[in-house]
Design an enzyme around this catalytic site. Structure first.
Site, PDB file in Angstrom:
ATOM      1  N   CYS A   1      -7.893  -1.840  -5.261  1.00 30.83           N
ATOM      2  CA  CYS A   1      -6.884  -2.058  -4.228  1.00 30.83           C
ATOM      3  C   CYS A   1      -7.621  -1.782  -2.914  1.00 30.83           C
ATOM      4  O   CYS A   1      -8.704  -2.309  -2.725  1.00 30.83           O
ATOM      5  CB  CYS A   1      -5.662  -1.177  -4.451  1.00 30.83           C
ATOM      6  SG  CYS A   1      -6.001   0.519  -4.936  1.00 30.83           S
TER       7      CYS A   1
ATOM      8  N   ARG B   1      -2.705   1.975  -6.484  1.00 35.42           N
ATOM      9  CA  ARG B   1      -2.277   0.803  -7.257  1.00 35.42           C
ATOM     10  C   ARG B   1      -3.188   0.568  -8.456  1.00 35.42           C
ATOM     11  O   ARG B   1      -2.721   0.199  -9.540  1.00 35.42           O
ATOM     12  CB  ARG B   1      -2.259  -0.420  -6.335  1.00 35.42           C
ATOM     13  CG  ARG B   1      -1.143  -0.388  -5.317  1.00 35.42           C
ATOM     14  CD  ARG B   1      -1.262  -1.462  -4.247  1.00 35.42           C
ATOM     15  NE  ARG B   1      -2.167  -1.090  -3.185  1.00 35.42           N
ATOM     16  CZ  ARG B   1      -2.292  -1.755  -2.029  1.00 35.42           C
ATOM     17  NH1 ARG B   1      -1.563  -2.839  -1.829  1.00 35.42           N
ATOM     18  NH2 ARG B   1      -3.126  -1.347  -1.101  1.00 35.42           N
ATOM     19  N   SER B   2      -4.481   0.807  -8.273  1.00 39.52           N
ATOM     20  CA  SER B   2      -5.429   0.619  -9.375  1.00 39.52           C
ATOM     21  C   SER B   2      -5.148   1.594 -10.511  1.00 39.52           C
ATOM     22  O   SER B   2      -5.185   1.231 -11.694  1.00 39.52           O
ATOM     23  CB  SER B   2      -6.861   0.818  -8.876  1.00 39.52           C
ATOM     24  OG  SER B   2      -7.174  -0.113  -7.851  1.00 39.52           O
TER      25      SER B   2
ATOM     26  N   GLN C   1      -1.174   7.770  -6.229  1.00 38.99           N
ATOM     27  CA  GLN C   1      -1.178   8.533  -4.994  1.00 38.99           C
ATOM     28  C   GLN C   1       0.157   9.169  -4.629  1.00 38.99           C
ATOM     29  O   GLN C   1       0.174  10.115  -3.846  1.00 38.99           O
ATOM     30  CB  GLN C   1      -1.612   7.622  -3.831  1.00 38.99           C
ATOM     31  CG  GLN C   1      -3.069   7.222  -3.893  1.00 38.99           C
ATOM     32  CD  GLN C   1      -3.419   6.284  -2.776  1.00 38.99           C
ATOM     33  OE1 GLN C   1      -3.320   5.083  -2.919  1.00 38.99           O
ATOM     34  NE2 GLN C   1      -3.815   6.832  -1.647  1.00 38.99           N
TER      35      GLN C   1
ATOM     36  N   ASP D   1       0.832  -1.193   0.000  1.00 42.44           N
ATOM     37  CA  ASP D   1       0.000   0.000   0.000  1.00 42.44           C
ATOM     38  C   ASP D   1       0.876   1.255   0.000  1.00 42.44           C
ATOM     39  O   ASP D   1       1.861   1.331   0.731  1.00 42.44           O
ATOM     40  CB  ASP D   1      -0.892  -0.015   1.243  1.00 42.44           C
ATOM     41  CG  ASP D   1      -1.994   1.023   1.179  1.00 42.44           C
ATOM     42  OD1 ASP D   1      -2.271   1.512   0.072  1.00 42.44           O
ATOM     43  OD2 ASP D   1      -2.574   1.317   2.230  1.00 42.44           O
TER      44      ASP D   1
END
Length: 456
Positions: free
Chosen positions: A231, A237-238, A278, A197
């Site tokens: 995610c 991550r997506s 992110q 993450d």
């Protein structure tokens, strides 16, 4: 010859510019984060539906909401934190969503059913660093028989038909059954397990092979329902997955890495879902994966092409090692490391030599060399035949299990209908019993009265 995209990547690396490019835009007129915020304001993107009191508990994070114009709306206007992302130039559609909560797991499968999606792509683990990132919304297979989950709120049953574990991901074949109609729909579930993450994988090779595994299934094509990608929040991550996949499609079409403008693509994608990618670290990894994947796609050496396009031998591939630890996440998704440069991702293996490697880079190179050697020296034909026969036997077993479950479901439906018929028949009979009983009582009473007065 070095492509312009690779020169851009190297220039950002040389000047440690990933934070400015991503965060404040000091060295780029098309900065990512600030321009995306301005873009959302100028376009008037609203998140009113997500912020309604009745829907707030259905959002995993308070600062990640789907835009109203691109959110997925389920039948009966049920709200779900999911967005439809369109990339027209790549002819791609994705549905990006958060990791389901316990209260939204049924809605998640309702979305898969209604959108006719052929795959769910899960880029997180259920728990990471001791924190729950996603509710276990899919059946966990047992040692003897396949488990199933029933979601009564949406009348759907989900069963795992087959599960195959690789070093980098788990692939599951699932079946969704509508409990009302008995209809079924098969779905592939790809769970990538080596992506922390707020972080990135150690090297792009394993990720690229995972991406090609998903591609080879056909679930990303335009002639099927959009794949569901998630995610924990459905943005970091997506977003990286969608950006890399779409960019490589453009490279395949144009036969040139320079046809891709990564920052412009990301800004366009953020029009559909806020916050995609992110961290500066994830942006850097996206550049790296696109450059690496583009080079392999355009390579003339057929063996090199096979390294990227084939994924069946990943089950024998060595693990790439533990990923770098991610920062702690709270209920908010705003990363705390805005003023510090994130740790660098190891460069591509081809650009390193043994003298340049420190702190585990040597293991990454060995992993990539082992994988290439596996492709250059394939298994004997006898092993391939055994593998094919095993696959065929598994396919036969799956069909038999599916037929048995279908028969079982049909039998359950038949029993339920029979019970319902008998219940209705009994209710109808009861409707006749009452007036008959009253009539008999009146008749008996009349006879008694008649005999009583007849005596006198």
């Amino acid at each position: 010859m070095t492509s312009d995209l690779e020169k851009e990547f190297l220039r950002y690396d040389e000047h440690n510019a990933w934070v400015p490019i991503f965060q404040v835009g000091a060295q780029a007129p098309a900065e990512i984060k600030n321009q995306a915020s301005v873009q959302a304001i100028e376009e008037g993107f609203s998140t009113a539906e997500a912020r309604k009191p009745v829907n707030r508990t259905r959002n995993r994070y308070r600062d990640v909401s789907p835009y109203d114009h691109s959110r997925i709306e389920l039948e009966n206007s049920v709200y779900i934190n999911a967005s439809l992302l369109r990339v027209p130039e790549a002819n791609r559609r994705y549905i990006l969503t958060q990791g389901p909560l316990e209260s939204t797991s049924g809605h998640f499968w309702q979305m898969v059913w209604e959108q006719k999606s052929n795959a769910v792509i899960m880029l997180n683990k259920l728990k990471e660093n001791g924190m729950v990132k996603c509710h276990p919304y899919y059946p966990i297979t047992g040692s003897e028989e396949m488990e199933e989950m029933v979601f009564e709120d949406v009348n759907l049953k989900v069963t795992v038909m087959e599960e195959t574990t690789f070093n980098f991901y788990v692939e599951r074949s699932m079946e969704i059954e509508n409990m009302e109609t008995g209809e079924t729909h098969e779905v592939l579930h790809f769970n990538y397990t080596h992506w922390p993450d707020f972080g990135v994988p150690h090297t792009p090779l394993a990720f690229l092979n995972f991406l090609m595994a998903v591609r080879e299934s056909g679930c990303l094509e335009s002639d099927v329902g959009p794949a569901i990608i998630h995610c924990s929040a459905g943005i970091g991550r997506s977003g990286t997955f969608c950006l890399a996949d779409s960019a490589l499609i453009l490279i395949e079409k144009s036969k040139s890495i320079d046809s891709v403008d990564v920052r412009s693509m990301l800004l366009d994608m953020r029009k559909y879902r806020m916050g995609l990618i992110q961290t500066p670290d994830q942006l850097r990894f996206s550049f790296q994966a696109i450059i690496e994947g583009g080079k392999r796609i355009l390579a003339k050496d057929s063996d090199t092409m096979d390294v990227l396009s084939s994924y069946s031998e990943l089950k024998n591939h060595k693990d790439e090692g533990p990923p770098p630890p991610p920062p702690t996440r709270t209920s908010s998704l705003s990363p705390k490391h805005t003023s510090e440069m994130p740790p660098p991702i190891p460069p591509r293996a081809e650009s390193l030599n043994k003298d340049d490697m420190v702190n585990g880079d040597e293991d990454d190179i060995e992993d990539e060399e082992d994988y290439v050697n596996m492709r250059l020296h394939p298994k004997p034909e006898e092993d391939e035949l055994d593998h094919k026969e095993n696959k065929e036997s598994q396919s036969t077993l799956r069909r038999r299990q599916r037929e048995e479950r279908k028969k079982s479901t049909q039998e359950q439906i038949r029993i339920m209908k029979e019970k319902q018929r008998k219940s209705e028949l009994w209710r109808n009979r009861r409707s006749y019993v009452k007036p008959v009983a009253i009539g008999i009582a009146l008749l008996i009473g009349g006879l008694i009265m008649y005999r009583y007065y007849w005596r006198f």
